[in-house]
Design a protein around this motif. Structure first.
Motif, PDB file in Angstrom:
ATOM      1  N   GLU A 613     -16.654 -10.418  -6.683  1.00  0.00           N
ATOM      2  CA  GLU A 613     -15.233 -10.064  -7.057  1.00  0.00           C
ATOM      3  C   GLU A 613     -15.142  -8.881  -5.967  1.00  0.00           C
ATOM      4  OE1 GLU A 613     -12.128 -10.713  -9.704  1.00  0.00           O
ATOM      5  OE2 GLU A 613     -13.894 -12.173  -8.875  1.00  0.00           O
ATOM      6  N   ARG A 614     -15.880  -7.821  -5.931  1.00  0.00           N
ATOM      7  CA  ARG A 614     -15.605  -6.940  -4.983  1.00  0.00           C
ATOM      8  C   ARG A 614     -14.936  -7.330  -3.447  1.00  0.00           C
ATOM      9  NH1 ARG A 614     -21.682  -3.306  -5.689  1.00  0.00           N
ATOM     10  NH2 ARG A 614     -20.853  -3.045  -7.915  1.00  0.00           N
ATOM     11  N   GLU A 615     -15.762  -8.580  -3.158  1.00  0.00           N
ATOM     12  CA  GLU A 615     -15.415  -8.439  -1.985  1.00  0.00           C
ATOM     13  C   GLU A 615     -13.964  -9.114  -1.438  1.00  0.00           C
ATOM     14  OE1 GLU A 615     -17.733 -11.865  -0.541  1.00  0.00           O
ATOM     15  OE2 GLU A 615     -19.055 -10.426  -0.030  1.00  0.00           O
ATOM     16  N   ARG A 616     -13.428 -10.320  -3.023  1.00  0.00           N
ATOM     17  CA  ARG A 616     -12.265 -10.347  -3.516  1.00  0.00           C
ATOM     18  C   ARG A 616     -11.176  -9.204  -3.193  1.00  0.00           C
ATOM     19  NH1 ARG A 616      -9.179 -11.813  -6.927  1.00  0.00           N
ATOM     20  NH2 ARG A 616     -10.162 -10.830  -8.572  1.00  0.00           N
ATOM     21  N   GLN A 617     -11.624  -8.514  -4.274  1.00  0.00           N
ATOM     22  CA  GLN A 617     -10.894  -7.380  -4.361  1.00  0.00           C
ATOM     23  C   GLN A 617     -10.349  -7.024  -3.101  1.00  0.00           C
ATOM     24  OE1 GLN A 617     -12.409  -5.705  -7.616  1.00  0.00           O
ATOM     25  NE2 GLN A 617     -11.807  -6.722  -9.481  1.00  0.00           N
ATOM     26  N   THR A 618     -11.894  -6.194  -2.829  1.00  0.00           N
ATOM     27  CA  THR A 618     -11.079  -5.686  -1.432  1.00  0.00           C
ATOM     28  C   THR A 618     -10.228  -6.392  -0.612  1.00  0.00           C
ATOM     29  OG1 THR A 618     -13.618  -4.773  -1.329  1.00  0.00           O
ATOM     30  CG2 THR A 618     -12.589  -4.254   0.183  1.00  0.00           C
ATOM     31  N   LYS A 619     -10.599  -7.724   0.202  1.00  0.00           N
ATOM     32  CA  LYS A 619      -9.669  -8.555   0.889  1.00  0.00           C
ATOM     33  C   LYS A 619      -8.178  -8.343   0.221  1.00  0.00           C
ATOM     34  CE  LYS A 619     -12.804 -11.982   2.937  1.00  0.00           C
ATOM     35  NZ  LYS A 619     -13.025 -12.876   2.625  1.00  0.00           N
ATOM     36  N   SER A 620      -7.805  -8.273  -0.657  1.00  0.00           N
ATOM     37  CA  SER A 620      -6.375  -8.448  -1.599  1.00  0.00           C
ATOM     38  C   SER A 620      -6.329  -7.394  -1.136  1.00  0.00           C
ATOM     39  CB  SER A 620      -6.584  -8.940  -2.676  1.00  0.00           C
ATOM     40  OG  SER A 620      -7.154  -7.661  -3.836  1.00  0.00           O
ATOM     41  N   TRP A 621      -6.265  -6.195  -1.534  1.00  0.00           N
ATOM     42  CA  TRP A 621      -6.348  -4.702  -1.320  1.00  0.00           C
ATOM     43  C   TRP A 621      -5.989  -4.524  -0.036  1.00  0.00           C
ATOM     44  CZ3 TRP A 621      -8.539  -0.285   1.878  1.00  0.00           C
ATOM     45  CH2 TRP A 621      -7.796   1.032   1.093  1.00  0.00           C
ATOM     46  N   GLU A 622      -6.710  -5.089   1.414  1.00  0.00           N
ATOM     47  CA  GLU A 622      -6.260  -4.440   2.254  1.00  0.00           C
ATOM     48  C   GLU A 622      -4.659  -5.676   3.089  1.00  0.00           C
ATOM     49  OE1 GLU A 622      -9.925  -5.806   4.259  1.00  0.00           O
ATOM     50  OE2 GLU A 622     -11.155  -4.258   4.017  1.00  0.00           O
ATOM     51  N   ARG A 623      -5.222  -6.589   2.341  1.00  0.00           N
ATOM     52  CA  ARG A 623      -3.723  -7.204   3.163  1.00  0.00           C
ATOM     53  C   ARG A 623      -2.415  -6.664   2.296  1.00  0.00           C
ATOM     54  NH1 ARG A 623      -5.877 -12.055   1.273  1.00  0.00           N
ATOM     55  NH2 ARG A 623      -5.448 -12.093  -0.405  1.00  0.00           N
ATOM     56  N   LYS A 624      -2.886  -5.499   1.931  1.00  0.00           N
ATOM     57  CA  LYS A 624      -1.430  -5.091   0.688  1.00  0.00           C
ATOM     58  C   LYS A 624      -1.161  -3.787   1.437  1.00  0.00           C
ATOM     59  CE  LYS A 624      -1.698  -5.081  -4.157  1.00  0.00           C
ATOM     60  NZ  LYS A 624      -2.287  -4.278  -5.318  1.00  0.00           N
ATOM     61  N   SER A 625       0.745  -3.559   2.110  1.00  0.00           N
ATOM     62  CA  SER A 625       0.689  -2.945   3.115  1.00  0.00           C
ATOM     63  C   SER A 625       0.074  -1.064   2.123  1.00  0.00           C
ATOM     64  CB  SER A 625       2.012  -1.992   3.187  1.00  0.00           C
ATOM     65  OG  SER A 625       2.294  -2.048   1.918  1.00  0.00           O
ATOM     66  N   LYS A 626      -0.267  -0.077   3.554  1.00  0.00           N
ATOM     67  CA  LYS A 626      -0.387   1.202   2.751  1.00  0.00           C
ATOM     68  C   LYS A 626      -0.018   1.684   2.028  1.00  0.00           C
ATOM     69  CE  LYS A 626      -3.856   3.607   6.179  1.00  0.00           C
ATOM     70  NZ  LYS A 626      -3.317   4.751   6.883  1.00  0.00           N
ATOM     71  N   SER A 627       2.010   1.587   2.075  1.00  0.00           N
ATOM     72  CA  SER A 627       2.107   2.485   0.513  1.00  0.00           C
ATOM     73  C   SER A 627       2.140   1.843  -0.969  1.00  0.00           C
ATOM     74  CB  SER A 627       4.081   2.206   1.455  1.00  0.00           C
ATOM     75  OG  SER A 627       3.878   0.767   1.297  1.00  0.00           O
ATOM     76  N   LYS A 628       1.469   0.091  -0.323  1.00  0.00           N
ATOM     77  CA  LYS A 628       1.978  -0.338  -1.605  1.00  0.00           C
ATOM     78  C   LYS A 628       0.002   0.100  -2.899  1.00  0.00           C
ATOM     79  CE  LYS A 628       5.308  -2.131  -1.887  1.00  0.00           C
ATOM     80  NZ  LYS A 628       5.713  -4.350  -1.041  1.00  0.00           N
ATOM     81  N   ARG A 629      -0.922   0.040  -1.302  1.00  0.00           N
ATOM     82  CA  ARG A 629      -2.050  -0.068  -2.860  1.00  0.00           C
ATOM     83  C   ARG A 629      -2.420   1.719  -2.701  1.00  0.00           C
ATOM     84  NH1 ARG A 629      -4.551  -2.002   3.194  1.00  0.00           N
ATOM     85  NH2 ARG A 629      -5.325   0.221   3.931  1.00  0.00           N
ATOM     86  N   THR A 630      -3.345   1.479  -3.344  1.00  0.00           N
ATOM     87  CA  THR A 630      -3.586   2.615  -3.892  1.00  0.00           C
ATOM     88  C   THR A 630      -4.690   3.910  -3.215  1.00  0.00           C
ATOM     89  OG1 THR A 630      -4.429   1.658  -5.463  1.00  0.00           O
ATOM     90  CG2 THR A 630      -5.118   3.809  -6.403  1.00  0.00           C
ATOM     91  N   GLU A 631      -4.162   4.821  -2.367  1.00  0.00           N
ATOM     92  CA  GLU A 631      -5.325   5.395  -1.118  1.00  0.00           C
ATOM     93  C   GLU A 631      -6.288   6.288  -2.470  1.00  0.00           C
ATOM     94  OE1 GLU A 631      -7.168   6.100   1.424  1.00  0.00           O
ATOM     95  OE2 GLU A 631      -5.284   5.223   1.263  1.00  0.00           O
ATOM     96  N   TRP A 632      -7.369   5.644  -2.483  1.00  0.00           N
ATOM     97  CA  TRP A 632      -8.961   6.036  -3.001  1.00  0.00           C
ATOM     98  C   TRP A 632      -9.122   7.844  -3.338  1.00  0.00           C
ATOM     99  CZ3 TRP A 632      -9.156   2.725  -7.246  1.00  0.00           C
ATOM    100  CH2 TRP A 632      -8.483   1.383  -6.561  1.00  0.00           C
TER     101      TRP A 632
END
Lengths: 999, 184
Positions: A613-632
């Motif tokens: 699940e971590r891998e899946r979420q990370t992949k989908s997070w990486e696909r998002k543009s920087k402006s749209k993903r949470t910057e942890w």
């Protein structure tokens, strides 16, 4: 006039279209771009009926017989064509009549894609429309395929020659020979092998489907599901199977409605669930079971008899020897009548059979934990003589049915095979009297039926069943049912018998012959059974949370049962829906319990899923543009605290306990394996994980484990150290509800209960007010008071510093009264505050009255003064309270009223404040939320959270650290405060008050 | 979903008072003779509405405001009317009260409602059935005319003619029942 290009089609001078180039000679008249009037005209035409005028029925203005008849004939024709036209006008194209839920609809303009029954119609339509079709040309791509093609050509030639030769020979002999008739060769199909103590191969698929099952196995109903559901990706099967994830039709709310509102049924093909057979002598089997599962001595004493006699199934957990490290939940079903022991000299007595007879047990487990469970059971059975296991994964399949009408659907579909009294199975009587009005959630006890059914296709379509029971006898029947669940069945279950299963599979009539028999039988009657129809052995039982019927049947016979079950008409008029993995998770979540494996991070299967699940979420997070993903790194937690605690895209248990990362461990283990494998060149029979548990069991519940972890946290061990001695996430255990209760009771009695450092409680979380939670949300306990900082929290700095900003600010920078701030947001506190406010208001009123009295007195005094000195009159009039000479003229009552009113609006004297003043230094997050507590108060994570349709509000399932809960309990003592937590979604700064409850 | 419910009335125009122009023409042909072409759907509708107003007042007229002619065949004196389900009885009685073709110098006639259906398809099927039976009767007559000495044929031919009326009557009752049951 404008010079027209030669050959222009247009005549007249009026131009509606722009001029086109001279090359545009062959302009094709485009169809009008107004489809609607066209359609209307088509319909109007279809509705119009032709009619003749009067003259048609007359001949030279005179009545005539022939004309009369002709007019009638014309009328008949006109009416018939009208009927035909109006039917044709509403007819649809072939692909439009493919059901909506069938997936292929998208590509079904292609005649090859529509179902077979519509293919002819589609082809005709395409031909009449002149739809261009593409026929794919086969290209020979590789040498191998060229070779194959050549070989097949040669073989064809050989066959032809052979046939011609045979024909010649036959003609010489004077016989006739049919060339097209294939030469019948009869061979017995090889029976699938079931090897003792070894894993079995999946059933050999049909050669047509072989290539698609190279890296996975299909469910028996795969083709049915593939048309209607989203399946797992082809190259990413789940647990070795292609599993339906969710129906293509929208199904979130319908699923909930089907189960919780009357009149629905949902069925799942659960044939991917693994079954392990455990056989052997009674003592050995029972000892193995007790060792491998959480069936402890006390439970075995009270209920062991019920289980071993096959009265009801046992629902427990498979676990390692220490009983704390769980593998997976398991259903244990005993064969009530074990096979008699083989003795040559004498026939055994009945008591002997019971006492010394063999036992047969089925263990039904989740496939994600199959390997682990198998290895563990294999180790246990190796140590004992006279006991062995069988891998029945592809032998026994199952269907789960949920919903208030589930009983009805099952009762209608599954008809007992033996109905005569002398040979019917003992469970059939009760099964026939089962109350179909009760869903599985309402059936008392844990019924377990084992009997044989007729091929459901022979009793299809099912007849609606009527409940024979009168309403006043329901109570009586319920009691009888409970009594029955405690009496041992007299016959054995045929499903345990391999011969019984095989017989059903091998002798099952083909669909063609079933159809033929249906055709031959009288209308409204079912075809009669003949001696070739095999009994299909099944086992049917109820499993709880969520309540559902579980039907176990031979793997290959799941398909016919499934087809009939999903078409079963229900008395409520609804139909049987089906679900995928998502629906299963949803229904479990709605019951506020954990779904195995996702909600059990302490099991190996759960951890594997977590990594996935971590891998899946990370992949989908990486696909998002920087402006749209949470910057942890820049998550604002208030008071200058920046950065998410741990990894935002994970339930970061490693961060919570300060353990090495799960992913790193895996990589390391693989490396180690390679290292080990290279010099010794001996692959261990049992993998490393199987060897692990025994060492882990040595860790006692209390201090030693604690010490171990603390040392590891203070100084992380060098990577060269063997991994097993280092604590890892694999050492984390889950504590049960009973353990929580003892912990709490002991605390009340001032007895210290040792709690392992690496332990979690599974909790159900409900919000006190509004709130929300999703997967990976963080759970905090209420902030601890800074004066009594627990020393343990300092060790919480993770060995692998993942939380980049989390550790930069300590808890002391938070407001000192943060705990009180949070507590003031609880409903109880709010109620108390309201009460206090009411009391204050009363107090104020009282004060006001007193003031008014005083003022009155003063006024009288002033009045007297006024009369004496008129010089101060002008200043008086400016004040509201001071009476003017005009007012004095008015009645006393009015004046008083006015004065009271004005004093209410403009309190001249300072009164006691209405509400206790907000401290000026109180800083909050936006929206008035108090700050979330510090890192040291993080106690766990939420593994699944959503809006719960059953509760009508959000809820969640999560896990919290047992040690931290105990700390809080010891320090504050109040259960109400301890069980209050703060839930914050990953990546957000705002927390919500919630309450946890151990499940 | 609720949908608008309609009734379709299949009506035959019959001429019981018409005189035989020629003794060779059978009675059935005279009875079912064609209607003048000057009777158009519009005229028919107007006449029905007027009659309804005359006998049932404004209420009757407004009830039949939405009726329409789905089919009018002057050659066979057959037509199909569509009316809202609650008002089909009113339309029926209006038709019963009409006794002439609503044109200038219209001949006396009877508007015979032979079938009330929920769908136009059923009305069409009934019209086809009736047309068929009429053709059969007429052909029997023509055969009888050619073989006038066949007494047996004459007798049975006559019998057939009677049958049509019987069929009419029976159907009439049936359709009434249908209407009743559908109303409930």
């Amino acid at each position: 006039m404008d010079p027209q290009p030669t050959g222009a089609v247009r005549k007249g001078t009026k131009r509606k279209d722009p001029p086109t180039s001279s090359a545009d000679n062959k302009r094709i008249a485009l169809p009008s771009s107004k489809p609607r009037p066209q359609k209307r005209a088509r319909f109007a035409d279809a509705r119009k009926i032709e009619a003749q005028p009067e003259d048609a029925a007359l001949k030279d203005g005179e009545l005539d017989l022939q004309s009369f008849m002709n007019a009638r004939a014309f009328e008949i024709e006109a009416l018939e064509s009208s009927m035909q036209k109006s039917t044709a006008s509403k007819s649809r194209r072939a692909f439009q009549s493919v059901p909506r839920e069938m997936r292929r609809r998208t590509a079904s303009h292609n005649a090859k894609r529509v179902p077979k029954r519509l293919r002819g119609k589609a082809q005709r339509e395409m031909a009449s429309d002149n739809t261009p079709t593409v026929t794919q040309k086969r290209k020979i791509r590789s040498t191998r395929s060229r070779l194959r093609a050549e070989t097949s050509k040669k073989l064809d030639l050989l066959i032809k020659r052979k046939k011609m030769q045979m024909k010649k020979e036959a003609e010489e002999k004077g016989e006739k020979m049919d060339l097209d008739k294939p030469v019948p060769i009869t061979t017995r199909k090889p029976r699938p092998k079931i090897r003792r103590n070894e894993l079995n191969d999946p059933p050999a698929p049909k050669s047509k489907f072989k290539k698609r099952q190279m890296n996975k196995t299909w469910l028996p109903t795969h083709i049915w599901h593939a048309k209607r559901a989203t399946m797992t990706e082809p190259m990413k099967p789940k647990w070795g199977f292609a599993i339906p994830l969710t129906p293509t039709q929208k199904s979130y709310r319908p699923t909930h409605k089907a189960i919780h509102q009357s009149g629905g049924v949902i069925a799942w093909d659960m044939s991917y669930m693994s079954t392990i057979g455990l056989y052997g002598h009674k003592t050995a089997v029972e000892a193995t079971l007790r060792e491998a599962s959480q069936l402890d001595e006390t439970e075995w004493k009270s209920k062991g008899e019920l289980y071993s006699k096959g009265c009801q199934p046992a629902f427990t957990w498979l676990c390692y020897k220490d009983k704390t490290r769980e593998i997976c939940p398991v259903t244990v079903i005993f064969n009530p009548k074990p096979p008699p022991p083989r003795r040559k000299n004498r026939r055994p007595k009945v008591e002997e059979l019971r006492e010394y007879g063999k036992r047969e047990v089925l263990l039904r487990i989740h496939p994600s934990a199959f390997k682990e469970a198998w290895d563990w059971l294999r180790r246990l059975t190796k140590m004992r003589s006279g006991v062995y296991i069988e891998d029945l994964r592809y032998e026994i399949g199952s269907i789960e049915v949920m919903g208030s009408n589930a009983t009805e659907a099952l009762r209608a579909t599954l008809q007992p095979y033996w109905t005569l009294k002398r040979d019917r199975e003992s469970d059939v009587d009760v099964y026939k009297d089962i109350d179909i009005a009760l869903g599985p959630e309402n059936h008392p006890g844990y019924p377990l039926f084992g009997f044989s059914i007729i091929d459901p296709r022979l009793r299809f379509p099912q007849k609606k069943i009527v409940n024979k029971l009168e309403p006043h006898r329901i109570q009586e029947r319920n009691l009888a049912m409970i009594r029955w669940t405690k009496t041992a069945p007299e016959t054995s279950y045929l499903l345990f018998n391999r011969g019984g299963r095989l017989n059903a599979v091998e002798h099952l009539p083909s669909q063609k012959s079933v159809n033929k028999r249906h055709g031959a039988s009288r209308p409204g009657k079912f075809p009669e059974l003949n001696s070739h129809d095999p009994p299909i052995p099944i086992i049917l039982h109820i499993q709880r949370s969520p309540s559902r019927w579980v039907l176990m049947a031979p793997f290959r016979l799941v398909e016919p049962i499934w087809h009939c079950l999903t078409k079963c008409p229900l008395s409520t008029g609804g139909d049987v829906r089906f679900g995928g993995l998502q629906e299963q998770q949803q229904t479990t979540f709605e019951q506020c319990v954990g779904w195995f494996p996702a909600d059990f991070p302490t099991t190996k299967a759960g951890q594997e899923l977590e990594v996935e699940e971590r891998e899946r979420q990370t992949k989908s997070w990486e696909r998002k543009s920087k402006s749209k993903r949470t910057e942890w790194k820049s998550v604002d937690l208030g008071r200058g605290r920046k950065g998410e605690l741990g990894r935002g895209l994970a339930c970061d248990w490693e961060f919570l306990f300060g353990l090495p990362r799960l992913e790193d461990m895996q990589i390391e283990r693989e490396k180690n394996k390679e290292k080990e494998a290279a010099p010794t060149n001996i692959a261990p029979a049992v993998p490393m994980d199987g060897a692990g548990p025994d060492k882990d069991t040595d860790i006692p519940m209390g201090g030693v484990g604690e010490q171990k972890t603390t040392t590891s946290q203070v100084a992380p061990p060098p990577p060269s150290q063997p991994q097993d001695s280092r604590p890892s996430l694999k050492n984390v255990v889950r504590l049960s509800k009973a353990q929580w209760e003892t912990l709490f009771l002991n605390f009340r009695r001032n007895i210290d209960t040792p709690v392992p450092d690496l332990a979690l409680f599974s909790v159900k979380i409900t919000f006190m007010g509004s709130g929300k939670a999703s997967r990976n949300a963080r759970i905090y306990r209420l902030p601890q008071k800074p004066a009594v900082e627990p020393p343990a929290t300092k060790t919480q700095v993770p060995a692998t510093a993942t939380g980049s900003g989390g550790g930069s600010v300590t808890g002391s920078s938070l407001p000192a009264d943060l705990r009180e701030q949070w507590l003031s947001h609880t409903p109880a506190a709010k109620r108390a505050a309201e009460k206090a406010q009411d009391a204050l208001l009363e107090e104020q009123q009282r004060q006001l009255l007193q003031q008014r009295k005083k003022q009155k007195q003063r006024n009288r005094h002033d009045h007297k003064k006024d009369i004496l000195s008129k010089s101060s009159e002008s200043t008086r009039t400016s004040t509201m309270l001071g009476p003017t000479p005009e007012q004095q003229q008015q009645s006393d009552l009015e004046a008083r009223q006015r004065r009271v009113a004005s004093s209410l609006f403009q309190p001249s004297q300072p009164l006691t404040p209405l509400v206790p003043p907000e401290p000026k230094d109180r800083e909050t997050m936006s929206g008035g939320h108090p700050f979330v507590p510090g890192k040291e108060d993080l106690i766990g994570f939420i593994t699944s959270g959503n809006f719960n349709l059953r509760l009508g509000k959000p809820s969640a399932v999560g896990h919290i650290s047992a040690r931290k809960v105990k700390e809080d309990l010891v320090k504050h003592g109040k259960l109400g405060e301890v069980a209050t937590c703060i839930v914050r979604d990953a990546g957000e700064g705002v927390g919500w008050l919630a309450r946890w409850e151990v499940i | 979903m609720v949908r608008v419910k309609e009734r379709y009335l299949l009506i035959n125009i019959q001429y019981p008072e018409a005189k035989k122009p020629n003794p060779t023409i059978p009675d059935v042909v005279v009875w079912h003779q064609p209607t003048t072409s000057s009777l158009s759907p519009d005229k028919l509708l107007r006449a029905i509405k007027q009659t309804a107003q005359k006998y049932f007042g404004k209420h009757g007229q407004s009830c039949l405001e939405t009726i329409s002619v789905k089919y009018l065949s002057n050659a066979t004196s057959t037509f199909i009317l569509r009316v809202g389900r609650p008002h089909f009885r009113l339309l029926w009685s209006t038709l019963t009260l009409m006794d002439v073709i609503p044109v200038k110098n219209g001949s006396p006639c009877v508007f015979n409602v032979v079938r009330v259906c929920g769908t136009i398809k059923k009305a069409e099927q009934e019209a086809i059935r009736r047309a068929r039976s009429l053709v059969l009767i007429a052909s029997d007559h023509s055969r009888a005319a050619t073989q006038s000495d066949d007494t047996l044929g004459n007798i049975f031919g006559g019998g057939r003619e009677e049958d049509v009326e019987m069929v009419d009557f029976v159907d009439f009752v049936d359709s009434d029942d249908d209407g009743e049951s559908e109303d409930n």
